[in-house]
Design a protein around this motif. Sequence first.
Motif, PDB file in Angstrom:
ATOM      1  N   PHE A 125       0.849  -1.188   0.000  1.00 39.24           N
ATOM      2  CA  PHE A 125       0.000   0.000   0.000  1.00 39.24           C
ATOM      3  C   PHE A 125       0.885   1.238   0.000  1.00 39.24           C
ATOM      4  O   PHE A 125       1.758   1.384   0.860  1.00 39.24           O
ATOM      5  N   ASP A 126       0.636   2.108  -0.952  1.00 44.71           N
ATOM      6  CA  ASP A 126       1.365   3.370  -1.033  1.00 44.71           C
ATOM      7  C   ASP A 126       0.659   4.359  -0.098  1.00 44.71           C
ATOM      8  O   ASP A 126      -0.264   5.066  -0.494  1.00 44.71           O
ATOM      9  N   LEU A 127       1.090   4.397   1.138  1.00 43.49           N
ATOM     10  CA  LEU A 127       0.397   5.194   2.148  1.00 43.49           C
ATOM     11  C   LEU A 127       0.492   6.696   1.872  1.00 43.49           C
ATOM     12  O   LEU A 127      -0.447   7.441   2.178  1.00 43.49           O
ATOM     13  N   ASP A 128       1.601   7.147   1.296  1.00 42.23           N
ATOM     14  CA  ASP A 128       1.707   8.570   0.956  1.00 42.23           C
ATOM     15  C   ASP A 128       0.672   8.930  -0.107  1.00 42.23           C
ATOM     16  O   ASP A 128       0.040   9.996  -0.033  1.00 42.23           O
ATOM     17  N   ARG A 129       0.500   8.062  -1.087  1.00 41.14           N
ATOM     18  CA  ARG A 129      -0.493   8.318  -2.146  1.00 41.14           C
ATOM     19  C   ARG A 129      -1.907   8.305  -1.566  1.00 41.14           C
ATOM     20  O   ARG A 129      -2.737   9.156  -1.913  1.00 41.14           O
ATOM     21  N   ILE A 130      -2.188   7.350  -0.690  1.00 38.54           N
ATOM     22  CA  ILE A 130      -3.509   7.292  -0.066  1.00 38.54           C
ATOM     23  C   ILE A 130      -3.792   8.575   0.702  1.00 38.54           C
ATOM     24  O   ILE A 130      -4.895   9.133   0.638  1.00 38.54           O
TER      25      ILE A 130
ATOM     26  N   ALA B  75      -6.804  11.033  -0.117  1.00 39.15           N
ATOM     27  CA  ALA B  75      -7.825  11.190   0.917  1.00 39.15           C
ATOM     28  C   ALA B  75      -8.098  12.664   1.207  1.00 39.15           C
ATOM     29  O   ALA B  75      -9.213  13.029   1.587  1.00 39.15           O
ATOM     30  N   ALA B  76      -7.084  13.490   1.011  1.00 40.08           N
ATOM     31  CA  ALA B  76      -7.240  14.917   1.280  1.00 40.08           C
ATOM     32  C   ALA B  76      -7.888  15.665   0.124  1.00 40.08           C
ATOM     33  O   ALA B  76      -8.253  16.829   0.254  1.00 40.08           O
ATOM     34  N   ALA B  77      -8.042  14.983  -1.008  1.00 45.56           N
ATOM     35  CA  ALA B  77      -8.605  15.631  -2.195  1.00 45.56           C
ATOM     36  C   ALA B  77     -10.110  15.414  -2.278  1.00 45.56           C
ATOM     37  O   ALA B  77     -10.651  14.442  -1.749  1.00 45.56           O
ATOM     38  N   ASP B  78     -10.796  16.323  -2.933  1.00 41.16           N
ATOM     39  CA  ASP B  78     -12.210  16.127  -3.275  1.00 41.16           C
ATOM     40  C   ASP B  78     -13.067  15.856  -2.051  1.00 41.16           C
ATOM     41  O   ASP B  78     -13.995  15.051  -2.097  1.00 41.16           O
TER      42      ASP B  78
ATOM     43  N   LEU C 186     -15.288   3.848  -7.829  1.00 36.31           N
ATOM     44  CA  LEU C 186     -14.688   5.166  -7.667  1.00 36.31           C
ATOM     45  C   LEU C 186     -13.176   5.042  -7.823  1.00 36.31           C
ATOM     46  O   LEU C 186     -12.546   4.202  -7.168  1.00 36.31           O
ATOM     47  N   ASP C 187     -12.597   5.865  -8.706  1.00 35.04           N
ATOM     48  CA  ASP C 187     -11.147   5.869  -8.828  1.00 35.04           C
ATOM     49  C   ASP C 187     -10.488   6.306  -7.523  1.00 35.04           C
ATOM     50  O   ASP C 187      -9.377   5.881  -7.211  1.00 35.04           O
ATOM     51  N   ASN C 188     -11.177   7.160  -6.790  1.00 36.37           N
ATOM     52  CA  ASN C 188     -10.632   7.647  -5.523  1.00 36.37           C
ATOM     53  C   ASN C 188     -11.685   7.504  -4.420  1.00 36.37           C
ATOM     54  O   ASN C 188     -12.466   8.427  -4.168  1.00 36.37           O
ATOM     55  N   PRO C 189     -11.689   6.364  -3.723  1.00 34.44           N
ATOM     56  CA  PRO C 189     -12.640   6.187  -2.625  1.00 34.44           C
ATOM     57  C   PRO C 189     -12.149   6.755  -1.301  1.00 34.44           C
ATOM     58  O   PRO C 189     -12.874   6.750  -0.305  1.00 34.44           O
TER      59      PRO C 189
ATOM     60  N   MET D 157      -8.250   1.675   7.305  1.00 36.22           N
ATOM     61  CA  MET D 157      -7.437   1.924   8.489  1.00 36.22           C
ATOM     62  C   MET D 157      -6.420   3.020   8.216  1.00 36.22           C
ATOM     63  O   MET D 157      -6.153   3.873   9.075  1.00 36.22           O
ATOM     64  N   ALA D 158      -5.828   3.015   7.009  1.00 35.71           N
ATOM     65  CA  ALA D 158      -4.858   4.055   6.649  1.00 35.71           C
ATOM     66  C   ALA D 158      -5.494   5.432   6.625  1.00 35.71           C
ATOM     67  O   ALA D 158      -4.813   6.441   6.846  1.00 35.71           O
ATOM     68  N   CYS D 159      -6.801   5.479   6.366  1.00 38.32           N
ATOM     69  CA  CYS D 159      -7.538   6.750   6.361  1.00 38.32           C
ATOM     70  C   CYS D 159      -8.072   7.111   7.739  1.00 38.32           C
ATOM     71  O   CYS D 159      -8.902   8.021   7.866  1.00 38.32           O
TER      72      CYS D 159
END
Length: 387
Positions: A183-188, A192-195, A269-272, A299-301
């Motif tokens: 899991f790319d946690l930085d990308r998540i 998560a901060a977008a939209d 969703l491309d970004n859930p 959990m990462a979110c």
Amino acid sequence: MDSGGIVILTNDMARKGGTNRVIADLIWSLAPQADIALITLDGDPSTYEYPPTVPMESIQGLRFLSSHRTLRAIRSVGVVPRLGRMLRGLNPRMVMSFLPRANIANVLARGAAGLSYRTVLCERNYNLAQYRRDAVGRLFLVLMRATYRHADLIVANSHGLGGSLRTDFGVPASRIRVIYNPFDLDRIERLAAADGRAAADQTGLPVIVSVGRLERHKNQAMLIRAFASVRRAVPCRLRLVGDGPMYRHLVALAKRLQVAGDVEFTGWLDNPFPSLRRAAVFALTSDFEGFPSALVEAMACACPVVATDCPSGPREITLDGTCGVLIPPRDDAALTTALHRILTDGPFARDLAARGAARAHDFDITKVVRDFRVVMEMDGSAAGQAG
């Protein structure tokens, strides 16, 4: 690719998420240090981009069989001659395959092509539960039991799945390695901060979120029933992220239980991640899994989670329930109780969220890629001697 490189083999790359996301993440992480090619059994277009140094080839032969479930097992064998010719041209030192059809073809093609490459099979799901339900699935199990024991190594994405490979498929423990999904946690975190506004519920009510294919074994029907019960005591909404064959059944169930107005079906969703970041609770209700990625992503979110204690993955991911609430599979009452507590007990929910976020760091892609690099660098001198 140059002789001595690594081929990654899978069914197709047409579907987003799940195993295909894992493959794409691994290729991007591994390609700078390794000569990699990608082969798909089906000629479907890829939904992901890859480094320009990674060639992608598809086996078109027998493609007409790929959409008929009853013939997929035949296809696993039917593609072997063409796959073997393709591999002879590439002359890899290792073929790393993902999912049963590709895994079966990987083992058979090595013998058919007369090559000595190292076979590494990557298992992603609890196949005994998935395939034993009908005759076609049982045929897959026969093929898997006949071929898997000849592989040099099998990578399981959970210890529970690794145990099944030993007890149900006869694979020696010495040929099984457990490597969790990356899991790319930085990308998540960035996504998560977008939209955030789009993910917000306009009613201001707490939202229960589930992310996953709408399939029978994911058992979102259990979640809708539990939601109907919880909603009578706690005003809330339910958001189901994903698509699949159970969509119409689930919509009809929500209408029958008179909660359709509070159940949102978003589709894929491309970004859930904004939805997960804003959710009051994430629910995983599967009857079986391999390693449920959506659970780690929630959990990462920093979203408190409840999950069925199904084979396999949730118990390992939540550290025996210390980082999330575990409930028995197919237990509507237990799910209702867990959802109610998380929605009404703020300190409990915040503690779960903090524990889960800390646990998610154990699955960071940098750690997982190191484990895959060890597999890729293993001595291949024993290739062809397995079994």
